[in-house]
Design a protein around this motif. Structure first.
Motif, mmCIF file in Angstrom:
data_model
loop_
_atom_site.group_PDB
_atom_site.id
_atom_site.type_symbol
_atom_site.label_atom_id
_atom_site.label_comp_id
_atom_site.label_asym_id
_atom_site.label_seq_id
_atom_site.Cartn_x
_atom_site.Cartn_y
_atom_site.Cartn_z
ATOM 1 N N VAL A 31 -16.111 78.201 32.911
ATOM 2 C CA VAL A 31 -17.509 78.405 33.301
ATOM 3 C C VAL A 31 -17.918 77.403 34.374
ATOM 4 C CG1 VAL A 31 -19.897 78.295 32.485
ATOM 5 C CG2 VAL A 31 -18.170 79.426 31.094
ATOM 6 N N SER A 32 -17.458 76.163 34.221
ATOM 7 C CA SER A 32 -17.787 75.127 35.205
ATOM 8 C C SER A 32 -17.227 75.466 36.587
ATOM 9 C CB SER A 32 -17.233 73.780 34.737
ATOM 10 O OG SER A 32 -17.514 72.767 35.680
ATOM 11 N N ILE A 33 -15.996 75.964 36.630
ATOM 12 C CA ILE A 33 -15.377 76.334 37.903
ATOM 13 C C ILE A 33 -16.167 77.458 38.572
ATOM 14 C CG2 ILE A 33 -13.333 77.375 38.964
ATOM 15 C CD1 ILE A 33 -11.667 75.877 36.859
ATOM 16 N N VAL A 137 -27.725 81.363 33.090
ATOM 17 C CA VAL A 137 -27.120 81.707 31.795
ATOM 18 C C VAL A 137 -26.154 80.615 31.357
ATOM 19 C CG1 VAL A 137 -25.609 83.340 30.615
ATOM 20 C CG2 VAL A 137 -27.409 84.189 32.107
ATOM 21 N N SER A 138 -25.369 80.108 32.294
ATOM 22 C CA SER A 138 -24.411 79.041 31.963
ATOM 23 C C SER A 138 -25.135 77.781 31.506
ATOM 24 C CB SER A 138 -23.542 78.719 33.185
ATOM 25 O OG SER A 138 -22.784 79.836 33.572
ATOM 26 N N ALA A 139 -26.261 77.473 32.175
ATOM 27 C CA ALA A 139 -27.044 76.292 31.790
ATOM 28 C C ALA A 139 -27.598 76.428 30.380
ATOM 29 C CB ALA A 139 -28.184 76.076 32.782
ATOM 30 N N ALA A 140 -27.877 77.657 29.947
ATOM 31 C CA ALA A 140 -28.419 77.878 28.604
ATOM 32 C C ALA A 140 -27.323 77.984 27.546
ATOM 33 C CB ALA A 140 -29.272 79.149 28.590
ATOM 34 N N VAL A 141 -26.193 78.598 27.927
ATOM 35 C CA VAL A 141 -25.140 78.875 26.942
ATOM 36 C C VAL A 141 -24.197 77.686 26.749
ATOM 37 C CG1 VAL A 141 -23.128 80.333 26.467
ATOM 38 C CG2 VAL A 141 -25.234 81.358 27.333
ATOM 39 N N ALA A 142 -23.933 76.927 27.806
ATOM 40 C CA ALA A 142 -22.970 75.825 27.718
ATOM 41 C C ALA A 142 -23.305 74.817 26.615
ATOM 42 C CB ALA A 142 -22.851 75.121 29.071
ATOM 43 N N PRO A 143 -24.574 74.358 26.494
ATOM 44 C CA PRO A 143 -24.874 73.437 25.385
ATOM 45 C C PRO A 143 -24.655 74.074 24.015
ATOM 46 C CG PRO A 143 -26.618 73.389 27.027
ATOM 47 C CD PRO A 143 -25.747 74.553 27.363
ATOM 48 N N GLY A 186 -20.056 70.455 27.142
ATOM 49 C CA GLY A 186 -21.121 71.450 27.312
ATOM 50 C C GLY A 186 -22.248 70.937 28.190
ATOM 51 N N LEU A 187 -22.634 69.696 27.993
ATOM 52 C CA LEU A 187 -23.699 69.100 28.803
ATOM 53 C C LEU A 187 -23.245 68.891 30.247
ATOM 54 C CD1 LEU A 187 -25.111 66.444 26.291
ATOM 55 C CD2 LEU A 187 -26.153 68.612 26.967
ATOM 56 N N MET A 188 -21.973 68.565 30.431
ATOM 57 C CA MET A 188 -21.456 68.365 31.790
ATOM 58 C C MET A 188 -21.415 69.675 32.574
ATOM 59 S SD MET A 188 -18.368 65.633 31.064
ATOM 60 C CE MET A 188 -17.823 65.638 32.772
ATOM 61 N N VAL A 189 -21.384 70.784 31.864
ATOM 62 C CA VAL A 189 -21.462 72.092 32.517
ATOM 63 C C VAL A 189 -22.917 72.495 32.735
ATOM 64 C CG1 VAL A 189 -20.947 74.554 32.290
ATOM 65 C CG2 VAL A 189 -19.244 72.852 31.612
ATOM 66 N N ILE A 191 -25.920 70.759 32.808
ATOM 67 C CA ILE A 191 -26.821 69.987 33.672
ATOM 68 C C ILE A 191 -26.633 70.323 35.158
ATOM 69 C CG2 ILE A 191 -27.451 67.661 34.428
ATOM 70 C CD1 ILE A 191 -26.886 66.713 31.558
ATOM 71 N N PRO A 192 -25.386 70.289 35.695
ATOM 72 C CA PRO A 192 -25.230 70.679 37.105
ATOM 73 C C PRO A 192 -25.618 72.130 37.364
ATOM 74 C CG PRO A 192 -23.291 69.497 36.328
ATOM 75 C CD PRO A 192 -24.117 69.807 35.127
ATOM 76 N N ALA A 193 -25.338 73.022 36.403
ATOM 77 C CA ALA A 193 -25.679 74.441 36.588
ATOM 78 C C ALA A 193 -27.188 74.626 36.681
ATOM 79 C CB ALA A 193 -25.116 75.273 35.433
ATOM 80 N N LEU A 194 -27.927 73.911 35.850
ATOM 81 C CA LEU A 194 -29.387 74.016 35.865
ATOM 82 C C LEU A 194 -29.966 73.461 37.166
ATOM 83 C CD1 LEU A 194 -31.901 74.835 34.234
ATOM 84 C CD2 LEU A 194 -31.947 72.505 33.307
ATOM 85 N N VAL A 195 -29.461 72.308 37.602
ATOM 86 C CA VAL A 195 -29.926 71.704 38.854
ATOM 87 C C VAL A 195 -29.597 72.616 40.033
ATOM 88 C CG1 VAL A 195 -29.616 69.765 40.432
ATOM 89 C CG2 VAL A 195 -29.773 69.348 37.976
ATOM 90 N N SER A 196 -28.395 73.182 40.041
ATOM 91 C CA SER A 196 -27.983 74.081 41.126
ATOM 92 C C SER A 196 -28.853 75.324 41.169
ATOM 93 C CB SER A 196 -26.512 74.479 40.949
ATOM 94 O OG SER A 196 -25.671 73.352 41.038
ATOM 95 N N PHE A 197 -29.160 75.885 40.003
ATOM 96 C CA PHE A 197 -29.980 77.095 39.945
ATOM 97 C C PHE A 197 -31.340 76.869 40.590
ATOM 98 C CE2 PHE A 197 -33.344 79.436 37.707
ATOM 99 C CZ PHE A 197 -32.975 80.744 38.015
ATOM 100 N N HIS A 198 -32.012 75.803 40.208
ATOM 101 C CA HIS A 198 -33.348 75.536 40.749
ATOM 102 C C HIS A 198 -33.287 75.143 42.229
ATOM 103 C CE1 HIS A 198 -35.714 76.010 37.109
ATOM 104 N NE2 HIS A 198 -34.802 75.316 36.454
#
Length: 229
Positions: A31-33, A137-143, A186-189, A191-198
């Motif tokens: 998911v991170s990739i 979705v990744s930002a919500a599901v990863a944690p 999960g958090l390492m995936v 947090i960056p996904a959420l920041v990137s989305f916004h």
């Protein structure tokens, strides 16, 4: 604990984790990739679109009629901004077949041109937003995946403690650390996904605003050109 031993400890915890925890970690890595690939592609694409838009704005700054406008835009027909203007001009020309100027257009025809312009702009925004939902979705599901791995690891750890019949810290700590490593992943995936989305969403809104301003300027040039003729 120094950085080198910390890395070795994390690697050892991952290697010692059970099959389900390793599978969860692999899933989070996958998911991170995907998230980083989407992020870099979107940022690069939006940067190019914004750069081409600025160049197009500079090119049409000196345009005074439709001929100058068409000539200025022709060099940017492969860009999203240039394609937007060209589609508008083509629609305008088709409507103006039997008319001498824009002033002769009916309200219905003007509404049609505005509708076509809005539709083309919405298409550009839609294309820019494609796959963006994967980041949210990744930002919500990863944690949640991390939490799942942690709960599973804790259960596995407590079962091992029960089997050993020993609750000493040296027995409990490795199992708990092994469980928490999945939450960390999960958090390492997430947090960056959420920041990137916004961040990407903000850039898309900014590009949309600039494209709207560009079309307003194009419409002004077209109307001014018809008035001067």
């Amino acid at each position: 604990m120094n950085p080198i031993s910390m890395k070795n400890a994390l690697a050892q915890l991952i290697l010692q984790s059970d099959a389900l925890s390793k599978l969860t970690l692999l899933l989070l890595l996958f998911v991170s990739i995907i998230c980083w690939t989407i992020t870099f592609y979107k940022l690069f694409n939006l940067y190019n679109q914004k750069k081409q838009l600025q160049e197009l704005e500079n090119s049409i700054r000196t345009a005074t009629d439709m001929q100058d406008l068409t000539q200025a835009v022709s060099a940017y027909r492969n860009s999203s901004a240039g394609d937007l203007v060209i589609r508008y001009l083509n629609s305008l020309k088709s409507v103006l077949k039997n008319k001498n100027s824009v002033n002769q257009l009916t309200d219905q025809e003007l509404d049609y041109l505005q509708y076509i312009s809005d539709q083309n702009l919405d298409q550009i925004v839609y294309e820019n937003e494609t796959n963006l939902s994967i980041l949210s979705v990744s930002a919500a599901v990863a944690p949640l995946l991390g939490l799942f791995g942690t709960v599973w690891g804790l259960i596995h750890s407590f079962v091992s403690i029960s089997a050993l019949k020993n609750a000493d810290i040296t027995t409990v700590a490795p199992g708990i650390a092994e469980a928490l490593i999945v939450t960390l992943a999960g958090l390492m995936v997430a947090i960056p996904a959420l920041v990137s989305f916004h961040s990407i969403n903000t850039r898309i809104r900014d590009l949309e605003h600039k494209l709207q301003n560009l079309m307003a300027k194009v419409e002004f040039i077209v109307r001014h050109s018809s008035n001067s003729n």
